[in-house]
Design a protein around this motif. Sequence first.
Motif, PDB file in Angstrom:
ATOM      1  N   GLU A  54       0.803  -1.222   0.000  1.00  0.00           N
ATOM      2  CA  GLU A  54       0.000   0.000   0.000  1.00  0.00           C
ATOM      3  C   GLU A  54       0.836   1.271   0.000  1.00  0.00           C
ATOM      4  O   GLU A  54       0.340   2.340  -0.357  1.00  0.00           O
ATOM      5  CB  GLU A  54      -0.937   0.004   1.209  1.00  0.00           C
ATOM      6  CG  GLU A  54      -2.000  -1.091   1.157  1.00  0.00           C
ATOM      7  CD  GLU A  54      -2.923  -1.048   2.347  1.00  0.00           C
ATOM      8  OE1 GLU A  54      -4.122  -1.258   2.154  1.00  0.00           O
ATOM      9  OE2 GLU A  54      -2.436  -0.804   3.479  1.00  0.00           O
ATOM     10  N   PHE A  55       2.104   1.167   0.398  1.00  0.00           N
ATOM     11  CA  PHE A  55       2.962   2.353   0.443  1.00  0.00           C
ATOM     12  C   PHE A  55       4.416   1.932   0.245  1.00  0.00           C
ATOM     13  O   PHE A  55       5.251   2.107   1.130  1.00  0.00           O
ATOM     14  CB  PHE A  55       2.778   3.075   1.781  1.00  0.00           C
ATOM     15  CG  PHE A  55       3.277   4.498   1.832  1.00  0.00           C
ATOM     16  CD1 PHE A  55       3.935   5.090   0.752  1.00  0.00           C
ATOM     17  CD2 PHE A  55       3.095   5.263   2.981  1.00  0.00           C
ATOM     18  CE1 PHE A  55       4.391   6.391   0.813  1.00  0.00           C
ATOM     19  CE2 PHE A  55       3.555   6.562   3.061  1.00  0.00           C
ATOM     20  CZ  PHE A  55       4.199   7.133   1.978  1.00  0.00           C
ATOM     21  N   PRO A  56       4.745   1.365  -0.911  1.00  0.00           N
ATOM     22  CA  PRO A  56       6.123   0.923  -1.163  1.00  0.00           C
ATOM     23  C   PRO A  56       7.055   2.106  -1.415  1.00  0.00           C
ATOM     24  O   PRO A  56       6.598   3.239  -1.632  1.00  0.00           O
ATOM     25  CB  PRO A  56       5.978   0.053  -2.412  1.00  0.00           C
ATOM     26  CG  PRO A  56       4.811   0.657  -3.129  1.00  0.00           C
ATOM     27  CD  PRO A  56       3.859   1.125  -2.057  1.00  0.00           C
ATOM     28  N   HIS A  57       8.341   1.826  -1.400  1.00  0.00           N
ATOM     29  CA  HIS A  57       9.314   2.882  -1.659  1.00  0.00           C
ATOM     30  C   HIS A  57      10.381   2.381  -2.622  1.00  0.00           C
ATOM     31  O   HIS A  57      10.553   1.170  -2.812  1.00  0.00           O
ATOM     32  CB  HIS A  57       9.965   3.344  -0.357  1.00  0.00           C
ATOM     33  CG  HIS A  57      10.782   2.304   0.339  1.00  0.00           C
ATOM     34  ND1 HIS A  57      10.222   1.329   1.135  1.00  0.00           N
ATOM     35  CD2 HIS A  57      12.111   2.068   0.364  1.00  0.00           C
ATOM     36  CE1 HIS A  57      11.163   0.551   1.626  1.00  0.00           C
ATOM     37  NE2 HIS A  57      12.334   0.974   1.168  1.00  0.00           N
ATOM     38  N   LEU A  58      11.079   3.302  -3.211  1.00  0.00           N
ATOM     39  CA  LEU A  58      12.200   2.993  -4.097  1.00  0.00           C
ATOM     40  C   LEU A  58      13.379   2.561  -3.230  1.00  0.00           C
ATOM     41  O   LEU A  58      13.913   3.362  -2.468  1.00  0.00           O
ATOM     42  CB  LEU A  58      12.569   4.226  -4.916  1.00  0.00           C
ATOM     43  CG  LEU A  58      13.721   4.105  -5.905  1.00  0.00           C
ATOM     44  CD1 LEU A  58      13.367   3.144  -7.036  1.00  0.00           C
ATOM     45  CD2 LEU A  58      14.099   5.471  -6.473  1.00  0.00           C
ATOM     46  N   PRO A  59      13.792   1.294  -3.292  1.00  0.00           N
ATOM     47  CA  PRO A  59      14.862   0.832  -2.402  1.00  0.00           C
ATOM     48  C   PRO A  59      16.214   1.444  -2.752  1.00  0.00           C
ATOM     49  O   PRO A  59      16.521   1.697  -3.922  1.00  0.00           O
ATOM     50  CB  PRO A  59      14.891  -0.685  -2.633  1.00  0.00           C
ATOM     51  CG  PRO A  59      13.589  -1.019  -3.277  1.00  0.00           C
ATOM     52  CD  PRO A  59      13.225   0.188  -4.083  1.00  0.00           C
ATOM     53  N   GLU A  60      17.018   1.669  -1.728  1.00  0.00           N
ATOM     54  CA  GLU A  60      18.413   2.070  -1.888  1.00  0.00           C
ATOM     55  C   GLU A  60      19.279   0.902  -1.434  1.00  0.00           C
ATOM     56  O   GLU A  60      18.989   0.281  -0.409  1.00  0.00           O
ATOM     57  CB  GLU A  60      18.717   3.300  -1.027  1.00  0.00           C
ATOM     58  CG  GLU A  60      17.815   4.487  -1.293  1.00  0.00           C
ATOM     59  CD  GLU A  60      17.850   5.504  -0.156  1.00  0.00           C
ATOM     60  OE1 GLU A  60      18.679   5.326   0.774  1.00  0.00           O
ATOM     61  OE2 GLU A  60      17.046   6.439  -0.171  1.00  0.00           O
ATOM     62  N   LEU A  61      20.335   0.612  -2.177  1.00  0.00           N
ATOM     63  CA  LEU A  61      21.203  -0.526  -1.861  1.00  0.00           C
ATOM     64  C   LEU A  61      22.643  -0.044  -1.691  1.00  0.00           C
ATOM     65  O   LEU A  61      23.480  -0.213  -2.589  1.00  0.00           O
ATOM     66  CB  LEU A  61      21.112  -1.586  -2.963  1.00  0.00           C
ATOM     67  CG  LEU A  61      19.714  -2.149  -3.238  1.00  0.00           C
ATOM     68  CD1 LEU A  61      19.753  -3.094  -4.429  1.00  0.00           C
ATOM     69  CD2 LEU A  61      19.161  -2.851  -2.014  1.00  0.00           C
ATOM     70  N   PRO A  62      22.973   0.556  -0.559  1.00  0.00           N
ATOM     71  CA  PRO A  62      24.313   1.117  -0.374  1.00  0.00           C
ATOM     72  C   PRO A  62      25.430   0.096  -0.400  1.00  0.00           C
ATOM     73  O   PRO A  62      26.601   0.463  -0.593  1.00  0.00           O
ATOM     74  CB  PRO A  62      24.222   1.808   0.997  1.00  0.00           C
ATOM     75  CG  PRO A  62      23.052   1.187   1.674  1.00  0.00           C
ATOM     76  CD  PRO A  62      22.092   0.823   0.595  1.00  0.00           C
ATOM     77  N   ALA A  63      25.111  -1.197  -0.240  1.00  0.00           N
ATOM     78  CA  ALA A  63      26.165  -2.217  -0.285  1.00  0.00           C
ATOM     79  C   ALA A  63      26.823  -2.298  -1.659  1.00  0.00           C
ATOM     80  O   ALA A  63      27.901  -2.884  -1.792  1.00  0.00           O
ATOM     81  CB  ALA A  63      25.588  -3.588   0.095  1.00  0.00           C
ATOM     82  N   ARG A  64      26.204  -1.714  -2.666  1.00  0.00           N
ATOM     83  CA  ARG A  64      26.808  -1.707  -4.002  1.00  0.00           C
ATOM     84  C   ARG A  64      27.987  -0.750  -4.096  1.00  0.00           C
ATOM     85  O   ARG A  64      28.721  -0.758  -5.087  1.00  0.00           O
ATOM     86  CB  ARG A  64      25.760  -1.350  -5.052  1.00  0.00           C
ATOM     87  CG  ARG A  64      24.665  -2.401  -5.197  1.00  0.00           C
ATOM     88  CD  ARG A  64      23.606  -1.998  -6.210  1.00  0.00           C
ATOM     89  NE  ARG A  64      22.922  -0.782  -5.814  1.00  0.00           N
ATOM     90  CZ  ARG A  64      21.871  -0.285  -6.469  1.00  0.00           C
ATOM     91  NH1 ARG A  64      21.415  -0.900  -7.556  1.00  0.00           N
ATOM     92  NH2 ARG A  64      21.282   0.812  -6.057  1.00  0.00           N
ATOM     93  N   GLY A  65      28.172   0.101  -3.088  1.00  0.00           N
ATOM     94  CA  GLY A  65      29.351   0.956  -3.065  1.00  0.00           C
ATOM     95  C   GLY A  65      29.105   2.352  -3.594  1.00  0.00           C
ATOM     96  O   GLY A  65      27.996   2.897  -3.494  1.00  0.00           O
ATOM     97  N   VAL A  66      30.146   2.926  -4.173  1.00  0.00           N
ATOM     98  CA  VAL A  66      30.113   4.311  -4.641  1.00  0.00           C
ATOM     99  C   VAL A  66      28.897   4.553  -5.543  1.00  0.00           C
ATOM    100  O   VAL A  66      28.616   3.775  -6.454  1.00  0.00           O
ATOM    101  CB  VAL A  66      31.410   4.639  -5.405  1.00  0.00           C
ATOM    102  CG1 VAL A  66      31.302   5.994  -6.094  1.00  0.00           C
ATOM    103  CG2 VAL A  66      32.600   4.627  -4.454  1.00  0.00           C
ATOM    104  N   GLY A  67      28.207   5.618  -5.256  1.00  0.00           N
ATOM    105  CA  GLY A  67      27.053   5.995  -6.060  1.00  0.00           C
ATOM    106  C   GLY A  67      25.744   5.406  -5.586  1.00  0.00           C
ATOM    107  O   GLY A  67      24.676   5.810  -6.054  1.00  0.00           O
ATOM    108  N   ALA A  68      25.798   4.454  -4.657  1.00  0.00           N
ATOM    109  CA  ALA A  68      24.576   3.793  -4.199  1.00  0.00           C
ATOM    110  C   ALA A  68      24.117   4.277  -2.830  1.00  0.00           C
ATOM    111  O   ALA A  68      23.041   3.911  -2.382  1.00  0.00           O
ATOM    112  CB  ALA A  68      24.784   2.281  -4.156  1.00  0.00           C
ATOM    113  N   ASP A  69      24.929   5.074  -2.159  1.00  0.00           N
ATOM    114  CA  ASP A  69      24.551   5.616  -0.851  1.00  0.00           C
ATOM    115  C   ASP A  69      23.666   6.844  -1.046  1.00  0.00           C
ATOM    116  O   ASP A  69      23.359   7.245  -2.168  1.00  0.00           O
ATOM    117  CB  ASP A  69      25.806   5.974  -0.052  1.00  0.00           C
ATOM    118  CG  ASP A  69      26.646   7.012  -0.773  1.00  0.00           C
ATOM    119  OD1 ASP A  69      27.012   8.017  -0.139  1.00  0.00           O
ATOM    120  OD2 ASP A  69      26.927   6.838  -1.984  1.00  0.00           O
TER     121      ASP A  69
END
Length: 362
Positions: A54-69
């Motif tokens: 009902e209220f999803p969000h765009l996930p962030e995956l900082p474990a991918r490293g530079v540019g993902a934080d």
Amino acid sequence: MNHGVRGGTIGAVTSGVTQRSLRPWPTGAATGVGSMPGTDSGEAAAVVFGELPEFPHLPELPARGVGADLLGRTAAVLVDLAVDVVPSGYRVAARPGRDQRRAVDLLRWDIDAVTEAAGRGAPEVVKTQLAGPWTLAAGVELARGHRVLTDRGAVRDFTDSLVEGLAAHVAQLAERTGARVVVQFDEPSLPDVLAGALSTPSGYGTVPAVPEPEARDLLGTVIEAARERTGAAVAVHCCARRPPVGLLRAAGADAVSLDATLLTGAGGALLDEIGEAYDAGTTLLLGLVPSTAPATPPELKTLARPAFDLVDRLGFARATLAEQAVPTPTCGLAGATADWVRRALSLTRDLGKAFVEPVEGW
């Protein structure tokens, strides 16, 4: 406590009818803060849209490293400004380099994953998260190593770029998912900006504090711009122990996201700010579910307790939580295990249902 204070907001809408129209999520919905563990954007999107339909969000995956934080994700939407990565972090660059191009690619892949996940469930709303202007200015360096924060002209340039890039990002996300978009600005650095607690490059000094009126006005600029482009509520997230709720409300935030488990023992000044915001119609995104697995599996009643205690202390009926509060994890889930992520989001969803139909005896 004076719950009737309503003045001093920038672009805020405080009438009950209009506030409700800004909330595209249904009553009893739950959402996440932003980050998820792992490096597979497809899997992360599937989990988020499956557990928080009902209220999803765009996930962030900082474990991918530079540019993902958080800073890298935000750099990916900037217009006519480039950053690169140096040993001390992100720094302004003359032109986009490999690091910023990687950030743009990662964001594109994430939107592709969300598009696929949304196609299976047709959500009415999706949330996206970006660094707010003060956290962005505190976290990016100028060419000589000083924070953007130290140059008011540079702060304004970054804010203008953020506003312009946000418009394109929101439009793309709305078109790809068919959902209304809620923007969340993450401001973890704002308390330190206000306190003058951020270090200089030498480490021997601190950057002067930014006056509250200046912080409020600049934040209000991006909040108003986001609201104009989405027609939906704009949230500001700050996971500090004592978030500047009054300033966030005065800047026009329609929703304030905070860690409710840290409010036990909060002083009267903070409670007054929260109470005035709540009374004025501000939605509270309440962090209630641990962001990493606790030693003992938590009971739903225990997780809900900080929310009920908060409205009790403020003098509001618990029934108001159904309409004006959205449960979330206490912070991002980047450090969680795969098993706990699913469990945490499931518990968060169950809390939303419990706000609508409280269990007898709670």
